[in-house]
Structure formats: C-alpha cells, structure tokens
Design an enzyme around this catalytic site. Sequence first.
Site, PDB file in Angstrom:
ATOM      1  N   PHE A  11      26.543  47.609  12.933  1.00 12.71           N
ATOM      2  CA  PHE A  11      25.261  48.092  13.442  1.00 12.71           C
ATOM      3  C   PHE A  11      25.147  49.616  13.384  1.00 12.71           C
ATOM      4  O   PHE A  11      24.317  50.171  12.648  1.00 12.71           O
ATOM      5  CB  PHE A  11      25.081  47.585  14.876  1.00 12.71           C
ATOM      6  CG  PHE A  11      23.965  48.222  15.651  1.00 12.71           C
ATOM      7  CD1 PHE A  11      22.710  48.398  15.088  1.00 12.71           C
ATOM      8  CD2 PHE A  11      24.167  48.641  16.958  1.00 12.71           C
ATOM      9  CE1 PHE A  11      21.675  48.983  15.807  1.00 12.71           C
ATOM     10  CE2 PHE A  11      23.143  49.223  17.681  1.00 12.71           C
ATOM     11  CZ  PHE A  11      21.907  49.402  17.117  1.00 12.71           C
ATOM     12  N   LYS A  33      35.989  45.447   6.678  1.00  8.91           N
ATOM     13  CA  LYS A  33      36.658  44.158   6.490  1.00  8.91           C
ATOM     14  C   LYS A  33      35.648  43.039   6.273  1.00  8.91           C
ATOM     15  O   LYS A  33      35.969  42.000   5.704  1.00  8.91           O
ATOM     16  CB  LYS A  33      37.520  43.863   7.720  1.00  8.91           C
ATOM     17  CG  LYS A  33      38.277  42.550   7.694  1.00  8.91           C
ATOM     18  CD  LYS A  33      39.024  42.342   9.005  1.00  8.91           C
ATOM     19  CE  LYS A  33      39.742  40.998   9.041  1.00  8.91           C
ATOM     20  NZ  LYS A  33      40.453  40.796  10.329  1.00  8.91           N
ATOM     21  N   THR A  35      33.922  41.313   8.912  1.00  9.17           N
ATOM     22  CA  THR A  35      34.038  40.245   9.897  1.00  9.17           C
ATOM     23  C   THR A  35      32.644  39.676  10.132  1.00  9.17           C
ATOM     24  O   THR A  35      31.688  40.036   9.448  1.00  9.17           O
ATOM     25  CB  THR A  35      34.596  40.796  11.220  1.00  9.17           C
ATOM     26  OG1 THR A  35      33.669  41.760  11.745  1.00  9.17           O
ATOM     27  CG2 THR A  35      35.958  41.442  11.028  1.00  9.17           C
ATOM     28  N   ASP A  58      40.650  45.912   5.337  1.00  3.72           N
ATOM     29  CA  ASP A  58      40.935  45.793   6.765  1.00  3.72           C
ATOM     30  C   ASP A  58      41.725  47.025   7.195  1.00  3.72           C
ATOM     31  O   ASP A  58      42.740  47.368   6.573  1.00  3.72           O
ATOM     32  CB  ASP A  58      41.760  44.515   6.993  1.00  3.72           C
ATOM     33  CG  ASP A  58      42.037  44.236   8.465  1.00  3.72           C
ATOM     34  OD1 ASP A  58      41.791  45.117   9.308  1.00  3.72           O
ATOM     35  OD2 ASP A  58      42.523  43.126   8.753  1.00  3.72           O
ATOM     36  N   THR A 133      32.996  54.754  22.994  1.00  2.00           N
ATOM     37  CA  THR A 133      31.965  54.238  23.893  1.00  2.00           C
ATOM     38  C   THR A 133      32.093  54.840  25.286  1.00  2.00           C
ATOM     39  O   THR A 133      33.185  55.273  25.690  1.00  2.00           O
ATOM     40  CB  THR A 133      32.080  52.704  24.002  1.00  2.00           C
ATOM     41  OG1 THR A 133      31.209  52.209  25.021  1.00  2.00           O
ATOM     42  CG2 THR A 133      33.503  52.296  24.360  1.00  2.00           C
ATOM     43  N   ASP A 134      31.001  54.841  26.033  1.00  2.00           N
ATOM     44  CA  ASP A 134      31.066  55.292  27.425  1.00  2.00           C
ATOM     45  C   ASP A 134      31.751  54.267  28.324  1.00  2.00           C
ATOM     46  O   ASP A 134      32.111  54.580  29.468  1.00  2.00           O
ATOM     47  CB  ASP A 134      29.667  55.624  27.963  1.00  2.00           C
ATOM     48  CG  ASP A 134      28.704  54.441  27.934  1.00  2.00           C
ATOM     49  OD1 ASP A 134      29.074  53.355  27.449  1.00  2.00           O
ATOM     50  OD2 ASP A 134      27.549  54.606  28.390  1.00  2.00           O
ATOM     51  N   GLU A 135      31.970  53.055  27.824  1.00  2.00           N
ATOM     52  CA  GLU A 135      32.583  52.022  28.654  1.00  2.00           C
ATOM     53  C   GLU A 135      34.034  52.334  29.012  1.00  2.00           C
ATOM     54  O   GLU A 135      34.597  51.739  29.936  1.00  2.00           O
ATOM     55  CB  GLU A 135      32.472  50.661  27.966  1.00  2.00           C
ATOM     56  CG  GLU A 135      31.041  50.188  27.822  1.00  2.00           C
ATOM     57  CD  GLU A 135      30.929  48.778  27.273  1.00  2.00           C
ATOM     58  OE1 GLU A 135      31.654  47.890  27.750  1.00  2.00           O
ATOM     59  OE2 GLU A 135      30.113  48.571  26.353  1.00  2.00           O
ATOM     60  N   TYR A 159      37.693  44.821  25.933  1.00  2.00           N
ATOM     61  CA  TYR A 159      37.064  45.676  24.925  1.00  2.00           C
ATOM     62  C   TYR A 159      37.210  47.144  25.281  1.00  2.00           C
ATOM     63  O   TYR A 159      37.717  47.958  24.496  1.00  2.00           O
ATOM     64  CB  TYR A 159      35.584  45.326  24.766  1.00  2.00           C
ATOM     65  CG  TYR A 159      34.781  46.433  24.111  1.00  2.00           C
ATOM     66  CD1 TYR A 159      35.104  46.875  22.829  1.00  2.00           C
ATOM     67  CD2 TYR A 159      33.732  47.060  24.781  1.00  2.00           C
ATOM     68  CE1 TYR A 159      34.392  47.905  22.220  1.00  2.00           C
ATOM     69  CE2 TYR A 159      33.016  48.084  24.180  1.00  2.00           C
ATOM     70  CZ  TYR A 159      33.348  48.504  22.908  1.00  2.00           C
ATOM     71  OH  TYR A 159      32.658  49.530  22.319  1.00  2.00           O
ATOM     72  N   ALA A 161      39.144  48.608  27.418  1.00  2.00           N
ATOM     73  CA  ALA A 161      40.542  49.029  27.509  1.00  2.00           C
ATOM     74  C   ALA A 161      41.118  49.305  26.126  1.00  2.00           C
ATOM     75  O   ALA A 161      41.863  50.283  25.932  1.00  2.00           O
ATOM     76  CB  ALA A 161      41.371  47.959  28.220  1.00  2.00           C
ATOM     77  N   LYS A 163      39.387  50.234  23.478  1.00  2.00           N
ATOM     78  CA  LYS A 163      38.766  51.465  22.985  1.00  2.00           C
ATOM     79  C   LYS A 163      39.364  52.688  23.686  1.00  2.00           C
ATOM     80  O   LYS A 163      39.564  53.737  23.059  1.00  2.00           O
ATOM     81  CB  LYS A 163      37.255  51.434  23.197  1.00  2.00           C
ATOM     82  CG  LYS A 163      36.512  50.494  22.259  1.00  2.00           C
ATOM     83  CD  LYS A 163      36.638  50.909  20.800  1.00  2.00           C
ATOM     84  CE  LYS A 163      35.889  52.178  20.482  1.00  2.00           C
ATOM     85  NZ  LYS A 163      35.965  52.524  19.030  1.00  2.00           N
ATOM     86  N   ASN A 188      24.736  52.911  25.408  1.00  2.00           N
ATOM     87  CA  ASN A 188      24.282  51.693  24.736  1.00  2.00           C
ATOM     88  C   ASN A 188      23.303  51.991  23.608  1.00  2.00           C
ATOM     89  O   ASN A 188      22.239  52.568  23.842  1.00  2.00           O
ATOM     90  CB  ASN A 188      23.602  50.755  25.733  1.00  2.00           C
ATOM     91  CG  ASN A 188      24.598  49.917  26.516  1.00  2.00           C
ATOM     92  OD1 ASN A 188      25.647  50.411  26.924  1.00  2.00           O
ATOM     93  ND2 ASN A 188      24.276  48.654  26.725  1.00  2.00           N
ATOM     94  N   ASP A 303      27.173  35.853  36.652  1.00  2.00           N
ATOM     95  CA  ASP A 303      27.520  37.165  36.127  1.00  2.00           C
ATOM     96  C   ASP A 303      28.817  37.119  35.332  1.00  2.00           C
ATOM     97  O   ASP A 303      29.669  36.253  35.529  1.00  2.00           O
ATOM     98  CB  ASP A 303      27.664  38.169  37.273  1.00  2.00           C
ATOM     99  CG  ASP A 303      27.350  39.595  36.848  1.00  2.00           C
ATOM    100  OD1 ASP A 303      27.173  39.821  35.640  1.00  2.00           O
ATOM    101  OD2 ASP A 303      27.284  40.470  37.731  1.00  2.00           O
TER     102      ASP A 303
END
Length: 366
Positions: A11, A33, A35, A58, A133-135, A159, A161, A163, A188, A303
Amino acid sequence: MKILVTGGAGFIGSNLIHYIITETDYAVVNVDKLTYAGNLESIGDISNNENYCFERVDICDRDALAEVFERHQPDAVMHLAAESHVDRSIDRPSEFIQTNIVGTYNLLEVTLSYWKTMKEKSKPNFRFHHISTDEVYGDLDFDNTVFTEGTPYDPSSPYSASKAASDHLVRAWHRTYGLPILVTNCSNNYGPYHFPEKLIPLVIMNALEGKVLPVYGKGEQVRDWLYVEDHARALFTVLTQGRPGETYNIGGHNEKKNIDVVINICRLLEELVTEDLQRQFKSEHGLDIRVKGYESLIRFVEDRPGHDRRYAIDAKKMREEFGWLPTETFESGLKKTVIWYLQNMGWCLRIRNGSYQRVGLNIVNK
C-alpha cells in the site's frame, strides 16, 4: 539517483513509487516478495517506465538480496517491506518475527557490506531509510499528550513489537557500524491501493455489498489519519534532506474515533452512490450494490486483544526542519479515497477473488 524500495508492491510502497517516478527524475528498484498484500497491479501503469524495475525477492533471502545490490548499485534504500496487519499478527506472530525482524537484519547486513565497498565519494550520500509506525510507542490516554521522537517504546501487539525490534536494529547498525540511517514513524495511512482487509476499504466494500460493518468495542479508539500521498511526499523529503541517524515522526494532524470514521464513510457513500452507479456496477462487475441506509449496517463486535486506545503524532520536527505539512484534511482525503474505490472497483474485486496475483505475475512476465 537510484533508490531500492523494499515492499514496493504494498500500500504505502506503491504510492511512494508512484510519487518518485511521476514527480522526480530518480530511478526505482522495487524489491518485493509478493505476499498476499503485494499487488503489482497497483503500480501497473508505471511498470514499463525506463526509471523503474521490479525484483521478486524475499528480504529474508540474503544471497538474493546481495545479488540485487550488486546488479543495481543503489544510492539509497527505503525499507517498507513488512507484515503489517495487527489481527494477523495476533493469529500468526511467527511470520511477523521472520519478516520484520529477521528480514530487516538481513537487509541491514547486505546494505552494510555494500556500503563499505562503495567509492569514497559516493558513501557520504548513501542513506538507509527505515519506514516504521507510531504503534511502536504503545498508546496514549484520552488527553493532550502526543508521540514525539523521544517517546519511550511500549508496543502492545506482536506486529508493533516486531516493528519496534526492527527500529532498534536499524539504530544499532548506525551507532555500531556507522551506517547512515534515517527512521520515520508514521500514523495511520489511508488512500488509494489500500488492501481491503484494512478499516476504511473494508467499510467501503462491506457497505456497498450490504454487509455488516464491524466496529471493535464501541469504536472509541482514536487514530491520527494520514493521507498516503502526503506520507509519500514526506518520506521522499526525509530521504533527500534528513540528517543521518535522526528519527522523524510523520502525522496527519487528524485525530478521529474509529466509529466517526465509519460514520463519515457511510455518509459519503450516501452522497456519492446513485442508482445510475448501481446499474453501472451491475453491468460492469455483476455486483448488486446497496444505494442507501449504510449506517444501519454498523455492528459493535468484541474488542481486539490489547487494542491500543489512542495514537497521536507530534510532527513538529518535520515542519520545522523541512516545512512539511499534510495537504489533505481528513475530510478531503477521505472523500478522495471513497471516490477512488468507487472508480476502481475492478481492482478491489480482483483482490477479493485472488486474480490480482495472476495479474501481477503477468506484469512481471511482460
């Protein structure tokens, strides 16, 4: 200048490559790769451009990566290849560990070896730009706090963790080996070519088909939304103007509750979807779409485990160092996004039925 982009069929990667090829005179080597989330149809319109080439590799395959570096001699790396869907990371964390951590390690090792052998006049200009990412920062309370470049890491999901681990590896290769790196952490993204399992395209597709619009919990989670084309411009700015070793947070200045995002999509569809469009979709795609009453499809569901409450980015450093600001408000960007999906329903449906992977291979084999 030649940029090696990993994950360029995804994306953000596909939007970044569009920007580089159409707005600059730089060349791109797309390493992907392919995926489930890699879709070469997303960059099919530039597949024959003389400044673009594709390598199906890959990043966990170190020997293949080394061959790509040797053959193409890139001047910079922009690393976006990653497993990125939180729900998938909860179900299958091993794939995230392998790609996001081991893959990044392999890429760093190959890049370091290549950089060490570069001509002395070229080495100072080389950059390894890691897109994150900000996550990785965890989540925030519902107050005025925001993520800054100095916010401590506190990831919540497999995910984020994975990153976070890749971010640490990149910085370690800078401090230990001197590799000239840049790190960006973004909020996002949304916009064209977003894989339909993500929130905004999922809601658009489900609403059109009259399916349930699932919202985790009560939809109170807050995200900072960044239009992907603004992000692409920011990434290129950091690559070409950023200071080696620095981190830059990139945000959209658009905090929205998930439930409000879903409602806004429903209201845009009420405005944009007509009976004429319904007949067109039936004729062109065999798809009988719903015309009205989208908000009635909203359903609150259990949730997600460890669901972060709020993300918010302080992008002051981007503004002060480069004068960068997002050009799209959430309202303008969301309308562009909904219109894009309505105009590119064939792209969405080919992902749904899996034929996009065959289309991608046809592009490769041209």
